[in-house]
Design an enzyme around this catalytic site. Structure first.
Site, PDB file in Angstrom:
ATOM      1  N   ASN A  24      25.964  73.483 -16.510  1.00  0.00           N
ATOM      2  CA  ASN A  24      26.639  73.839 -17.761  1.00  0.00           C
ATOM      3  C   ASN A  24      25.603  73.913 -18.873  1.00  0.00           C
ATOM      4  OD1 ASN A  24      26.479  71.135 -19.130  1.00  0.00           O
ATOM      5  ND2 ASN A  24      27.606  70.549 -17.294  1.00  0.00           N
TER       6      ASN A  24
ATOM      7  N   ASP B 117      32.880  68.367 -13.313  1.00  0.00           N
ATOM      8  CA  ASP B 117      34.089  67.758 -12.753  1.00  0.00           C
ATOM      9  C   ASP B 117      34.188  67.995 -11.248  1.00  0.00           C
ATOM     10  OD1 ASP B 117      35.067  66.707 -15.128  1.00  0.00           O
ATOM     11  OD2 ASP B 117      35.862  68.646 -15.746  1.00  0.00           O
TER      12      ASP B 117
ATOM     13  N   LYS C 235      19.509  78.151   2.661  1.00  0.00           N
ATOM     14  CA  LYS C 235      19.864  79.146   1.639  1.00  0.00           C
ATOM     15  C   LYS C 235      20.909  80.114   2.199  1.00  0.00           C
ATOM     16  CE  LYS C 235      17.916  82.714  -1.232  1.00  0.00           C
ATOM     17  NZ  LYS C 235      16.876  83.720  -1.297  1.00  0.00           N
TER      18      LYS C 235
ATOM     19  N   ASP D  68      34.720  60.206 -11.746  1.00  0.00           N
ATOM     20  CA  ASP D  68      34.677  60.171 -13.214  1.00  0.00           C
ATOM     21  C   ASP D  68      33.956  58.883 -13.616  1.00  0.00           C
ATOM     22  OD1 ASP D  68      35.251  59.807 -16.000  1.00  0.00           O
ATOM     23  OD2 ASP D  68      36.727  61.419 -15.784  1.00  0.00           O
ATOM     24  N   ILE D  69      32.738  59.055 -14.089  1.00  0.00           N
ATOM     25  CA  ILE D  69      31.881  57.887 -14.371  1.00  0.00           C
ATOM     26  C   ILE D  69      32.464  57.082 -15.529  1.00  0.00           C
ATOM     27  CG2 ILE D  69      29.506  57.167 -14.844  1.00  0.00           C
ATOM     28  CD1 ILE D  69      28.735  60.097 -13.952  1.00  0.00           C
TER      29      ILE D  69
ATOM     30  N   PHE E 193      32.812  60.938 -24.670  1.00  0.00           N
ATOM     31  CA  PHE E 193      32.742  62.156 -25.473  1.00  0.00           C
ATOM     32  C   PHE E 193      33.827  63.110 -25.016  1.00  0.00           C
ATOM     33  CE2 PHE E 193      28.964  62.392 -28.233  1.00  0.00           C
ATOM     34  CZ  PHE E 193      28.530  61.098 -28.046  1.00  0.00           C
TER      35      PHE E 193
ATOM     36  N   LYS F 156      42.707  61.796 -24.179  1.00  0.00           N
ATOM     37  CA  LYS F 156      41.613  61.491 -23.239  1.00  0.00           C
ATOM     38  C   LYS F 156      41.172  60.036 -23.351  1.00  0.00           C
ATOM     39  CE  LYS F 156      38.953  64.867 -22.187  1.00  0.00           C
ATOM     40  NZ  LYS F 156      38.012  65.980 -22.342  1.00  0.00           N
TER      41      LYS F 156
HETATM   42  O1  C5P Z   1      37.176  64.899 -18.877  1.00  0.00           O
HETATM   43  P1  C5P Z   1      35.990  65.301 -19.652  1.00  0.00           P
HETATM   44  O2  C5P Z   1      34.865  65.830 -18.811  1.00  0.00           O
HETATM   45  O3  C5P Z   1      36.280  66.193 -20.829  1.00  0.00           O
HETATM   46  O4  C5P Z   1      35.509  63.931 -20.301  1.00  0.00           O
HETATM   47  C1  C5P Z   1      34.343  63.836 -21.042  1.00  0.00           C
HETATM   48  C2  C5P Z   1      33.854  62.423 -21.025  1.00  0.00           C
HETATM   49  O5  C5P Z   1      33.911  61.870 -19.724  1.00  0.00           O
HETATM   50  C3  C5P Z   1      32.389  62.365 -21.410  1.00  0.00           C
HETATM   51  O6  C5P Z   1      32.157  61.127 -22.025  1.00  0.00           O
HETATM   52  C4  C5P Z   1      31.692  62.461 -20.060  1.00  0.00           C
HETATM   53  O7  C5P Z   1      30.386  61.918 -20.099  1.00  0.00           O
HETATM   54  C5  C5P Z   1      32.633  61.661 -19.169  1.00  0.00           C
HETATM   55  N1  C5P Z   1      32.681  62.090 -17.772  1.00  0.00           N
HETATM   56  C6  C5P Z   1      32.152  61.284 -16.801  1.00  0.00           C
HETATM   57  N2  C5P Z   1      32.245  61.649 -15.482  1.00  0.00           N
HETATM   58  C7  C5P Z   1      32.847  62.793 -15.128  1.00  0.00           C
HETATM   59  C8  C5P Z   1      33.385  63.627 -16.109  1.00  0.00           C
HETATM   60  C9  C5P Z   1      33.290  63.249 -17.425  1.00  0.00           C
HETATM   61  O8  C5P Z   1      31.587  60.231 -17.125  1.00  0.00           O
HETATM   62  N3  C5P Z   1      32.899  63.123 -13.852  1.00  0.00           N
END
Ligand code: C5P
Length: 397
Positions: free
Chosen positions: A208, A276, A286, A305-306, A323, A337
């Site tokens: 991204n 995500d 490849k 989701d960390i 964020f 969120k």
């Molecule tokens: O759900 P979204 O991606 O919009 O959420 C953003 C927040 O979640 C940010 O703080 C991002 O660093 C964290 N995040 C994460 N792990 C993921 C997706 C998002 O820590 N897989």
């Protein structure tokens, strides 16, 4: 903040030298004392009299002044201080330091000292970005020299870019942090930053547009307040800040592991733009066109989701900041969120293409907590980082 601390301040030759007068004042206000040293070039910009009058101390200017050598030798002078600060640090002074030269009082003191050294570089943007200066900077950092700034902005020479000396208040914060006295001293903060790269095959990946600018600025601001920072970064455009523990990762999975390893922490700031989804059918070789005209189909699997894991998992830091990069209904989405993810604060921003925020130098954020939402005016990402770091220090106090 600097009670009883002795700062040996070396003022190099540059237009920013006038800011060093303010720096002397602020160090004193914070309880420290300043022993000033003026390089020959520095004395072209500020007079020994004004420096000495403000510092309330003798100003040292020449290595070969025999009276001084009798009163206090340069070795003693460089060691009587708790910290050596070079502000402004010119390209020439940095080159001398990196090369270990000792051909005047300032460079001799810097070579003879057994104390830490903090430099505040200030120079024309081209001089700053020149490979020679960047090489010298890398050498100095390797040698354990601390840096503060330079900042980006309009320069006295009429150009724009990085090269402006850090503001005196920032230098004081860096001094306090170097001496272990910042408001976040003794605190550990994990910061995630940058994009993640999710491989499709060994040469292709999904990514991204995150540059890592905001996360990098936050890590630097927390460090400047004295925090021990673990900076977990995806492959970002912005170089990682100095003085933090850098853990470089590629994928969301690697980032999740690195964060888990870095715990426990007093706070976690998750500024990374984590993918995500990852490609579930990524190949070890490849991918090739097989001539059939049939396009490959990528299958996706959800990444961990960390932020949720840290917010809801064991060993949760006291403060977890997430964020929310949104393109519509920013505050409504971000408020939802915060509750869904279980973090304490959400820093929400609008990353629609016309805002220029993603990959840009400015940010316009709304800070959302259980107290409601607080709209911050548009400002540089560095300033957002400073304010956020100050708020974090307040919350952990
Ligand atoms: O759900 P979204 O991606 O919009 O959420 C953003 C927040 O979640 C940010 O703080 C991002 O660093 C964290 N995040 C994460 N792990 C993921 C997706 C998002 O820590 N897989």
């Amino acid at each position: 903040m600097l009670h009883g601390k002795r700062i040996l301040l070396i003022v190099g030759g540059g237009i920013a030298a006038y800011k060093s007068l303010e720096l002397i004042r602020l160090v004193q206000k914070a309880g420290g004392t300043v022993t000033p040293v003026l390089t020959r070039a520095g004395a072209e910009f500020v007079t020994p009299l004004s420096v000495s009058a403000l510092a309330g101390a003798k100003v040292y200017t020449d290595l070969f002044d025999l009276t001084d050598e009798a009163e206090m030798g340069h070795i003693q002078l460089s060691r009587a201080a708790d910290l050596l600060v070079v502000a402004p640090a010119t390209a020439d002074l940095m080159a001398k330091m990196a090369g270990g030269r000792a051909d005047d009082l300032a460079s001799t003191l810097l070579l003879a000292t057994d104390k830490r050294v903090l430099v505040a570089p200030a120079m024309n943007v081209r001089m700053w970005t020149h490979p020679a200066t960047q090489r010298n900077l890398a050498v100095l950092r390797d040698d354990g020299v601390l840096t503060v700034g330079p900042n980006e902005g309009d320069m006295a020479c009429g150009e724009y870019g990085p090269g402006r000396m850090a503001e005196p208040a920032e230098i004081v914060a860096a001094i306090a942090a170097a001496l272990g006295g910042g408001p976040l001293a003794g605190k550990h903060v994990i910061v995630t930053s940058g994009p993640t790269h999710e491989p499709i095959d060994p040469v292709r990946y999904i990514a991204n547009r995150s540059s890592g600018a905001q996360g990098t600025a936050i890590a630097a601001a927390l460090r400047d307040l004295g925090a021990r920072v673990t900076f977990v970064t995806g492959p970002a455009v912005m170089p990682a800040p100095s003085g933090v523990t850098v853990v470089a990762v590629q994928t969301a999975h690697d980032m999740a592991t690195a964060v888990a390893v870095a715990l426990p922490a007093d706070a976690a700031v998750m500024a990374a733009a984590v993918a995500d989804w990852r490609v579930a059918n990524a190949t070890g070789q490849k991918m090739k066109k097989d001539g059939s005209g049939k396009a490959p189909v990528l299958e996706f699997a959800e990444n961990p989701d960390i932020l949720v894991t840290v917010s809801k998992g064991p060993g949760r830091p006291r403060l977890v900041v997430g964020f929310a990069a949104e393109t519509d209904d920013v505050v409504a989405h971000a408020t939802a969120k915060r509750l869904r993810k279980g973090c304490d604060w959400i820093v929400a921003n609008d990353v629609s293409a016309d805002t220029g925020i993603m990959g840009g130098t400015e940010n316009a954020v709304t800070l959302i907590s259980d107290a409601g939402s607080e709209v911050w005016p548009r400002m540089s990402k560095t300033e957002v980082a400073r304010r956020l770091a100050a708020r974090i220090a307040g919350a952990l106090a």
